[in-house]
Design an enzyme around this catalytic site. Structure first.
Site, PDB file in Angstrom:
ATOM      1  N   GLU A 217      10.931 -29.996  35.649  1.00  0.00           N
ATOM      2  CA  GLU A 217      10.402 -29.607  36.961  1.00  0.00           C
ATOM      3  C   GLU A 217       9.993 -28.137  37.048  1.00  0.00           C
ATOM      4  O   GLU A 217      10.450 -27.402  37.935  1.00  0.00           O
ATOM      5  CB  GLU A 217      11.409 -29.952  38.063  1.00  0.00           C
ATOM      6  CG  GLU A 217      11.697 -31.437  38.148  1.00  0.00           C
ATOM      7  CD  GLU A 217      12.568 -31.827  39.331  1.00  0.00           C
ATOM      8  OE1 GLU A 217      12.503 -32.989  39.770  1.00  0.00           O
ATOM      9  OE2 GLU A 217      13.320 -30.954  39.830  1.00  0.00           O
ATOM     10  N   GLU A 337      11.323 -39.275  36.975  1.00  0.00           N
ATOM     11  CA  GLU A 337      12.475 -39.325  37.865  1.00  0.00           C
ATOM     12  C   GLU A 337      12.049 -39.980  39.174  1.00  0.00           C
ATOM     13  O   GLU A 337      10.993 -39.656  39.711  1.00  0.00           O
ATOM     14  CB  GLU A 337      13.016 -37.922  38.192  1.00  0.00           C
ATOM     15  CG  GLU A 337      13.648 -37.167  37.038  1.00  0.00           C
ATOM     16  CD  GLU A 337      14.235 -35.832  37.496  1.00  0.00           C
ATOM     17  OE1 GLU A 337      14.540 -35.694  38.711  1.00  0.00           O
ATOM     18  OE2 GLU A 337      14.375 -34.926  36.654  1.00  0.00           O
TER      19      GLU A 337
END
Length: 432
Positions: A217, A337
């Site tokens: 991320e 995710e």
């Protein structure tokens, strides 16, 4: 012993023997073993062919899960069997890919104690994770760093730089300072070229590893133009591929649209997402990147408490990224995710299952209309006895039979989908 620490004393020798005995006993308890058949042609590497993944020419879809703490648990003989447990639970449900951390920078049970200094016992924990994944027929997506402070991440790299006397102004200097980048490169090379102490196979040659992820991320809000992160992706993708041309590579972004596609900014979950320094289309045009990365977290991204609004966002978010992956990028897309927290007072466990089912149904139904492959990985799967690690997203299959049934049904749906010759192949399916 820790790398860089002397080991000439009797006490150190005794400790080494005890550690070796602990490893042997733990391996026996867990039923793990070194893979003598690693060279078996049936266990081929996952490759990219256009917009699809293939193994030995046959379609491969990602049906997987995240469990980030596997290496840390594997480094301790007392908890190592939990790694075996989660792989077994996942395999029993038909899951075939696990995404986990291959880093822990500084702090407790660190893999990277400091730049260029690594803990061999923690590395053996990672060796065990890779070996045990192969035992259960599981592929791995290994992330090499974190944008967040958990497990060290870019903040720890910047702290190391400051301790070395570098003039750094913030955590985003991780992406631009030459010395800090050299720390990251050294770590990446050490991991990729590591020879597994259980299998005697170098990571870069092991088909158990499906892909490397540059960083989990990544965000660089200090440069919303995206130029800083883009340059870092270009440099690090080229570096990883120079060491390991065999494995697939992805960058780990959440999928936010950026300045290169202003017409898509309104598709982001909020206005801040467009200023995160990432740029979904531009980032994935970097040479060496093999597939697109997207995350799905409507519960933390959207303030709207209406569950229907969340589910519609999920469908729209996924459809847009699958469409772009096919038509603009020409590569597979993996929703690395996705999840919903049961600790969010707006929702309950029933919503989480509906959320998960929406992701699976959207992914499966899209394949009847698009020529794009990929898959998804739920955040996150835990075995029994690890609930103390729960961040609200943990799925313990033994305690949630309805979720287990959903995952197993999706596995069967994928099998049926492939038996009909989808994804450009009418050959029998070898594996999901």
């Amino acid at each position: 012993m820790m790398a860089g620490v002397g080991a000439g004393t009797n006490a150190a020798s005794v400790r080494s023997v005890l550690i070796a005995l602990a490893w042997t006993a733990a391996l026996s308890r867990c039923g793990a073993h070194a893979m003598s058949g690693m060279e078996d042609e049936a266990w081929g590497a996952v490759e990219r062919r256009g917009t699809h993944f293939v193994v030995r020419g046959r379609p491969f879809l990602v049906h997987g899960f995240n469990t980030y703490w596997l290496m840390v648990f594997a480094a301790d003989p007392a908890t190592r069997c939990k790694v075996s447990d989660v792989f077994k639970d996942a395999a029993d449900a038909g899951l075939t890919v696990c995404r986990t951390w291959a880093f822990n920078d500084g702090g407790w049970r660190a893999l990277q104690i400091s730049p260029f200094v690594y803990d061999e016992e923690v590395f053996k924990g990672l060796d065990f994770v890779v070996s045990e994944a192969r035992t259960h027929g599981m592929r791995l997506m290994l992330s090499l760093c974190n944008n967040w402070e958990d497990y060290g991440g870019k903040a720890q790299y910047v702290r190391w730089g400051k301790e070395a006397g570098l003039d750094l102004s913030g955590d985003d200097d991780f992406f631009s300072d030459p010395t800090v980048k050299s720390y990251y490169k050294a770590f990446v090379k050490t991991v990729i070229t590591r020879v597994n102490t259980f299998t005697n196979v170098a990571y870069k040659d092991d088909p158990t590893i499906m892909a490397w992820e540059l960083i989990n991320e990544p965000r660089c809000p200090s440069d919303p133009s995206g130029d800083t992160l883009q340059a870092w992706f270009e440099e690090m993708a080229a570096y990883v591929k120079s060491i390991d041309p065999m494995h697939l590579l992805e960058i780990g972004v959440e999928g936010f649209y950026g300045p290169s596609t202003p017409e898509r900014l309104q598709l982001n979950p909020n206005t801040c997402a467009g200023d995160a320094g990432t740029d979904f289309i531009r980032n994935h045009q970097v040479a060496g990147v093999d597939f697109a990365s997207v995350h799905v977290y409507s519960d933390t991204w959207l303030p709207d408490p209406d569950s229907d609004a969340h589910l519609q966002f999920v469908r729209d978010w996924m459809h847009q990224h699958m469409d772009d992956a096919e038509k603009l990028l020409g590569m597979p897309v993996v929703f690395g995710e996705f999840g919903a927290s049961v600790k969010d007072e707006r929702f309950d466990s029933g919503f989480r299952e509906t959320f998960m089912e929406t992701v699976y149904n959207t992914l499966l139904s899209s394949r009847t209309r698009r020529d794009v492959g990929g898959g998804c990985l739920v955040w996150q799967l835990f075995p029994e006895g690890t609930e103390h690690m729960d961040d609200g997203y943990a799925v313990v299959l033994a305690e949630s039979p309805s979720t287990l049934q959903m995952l197993s049904q999706h596995s069967r749906n994928l099998q049926t989908h492939h038996s009909k010759g989808s994804c450009g192949s009418s050959e029998p399916r070898e594996e999901l």
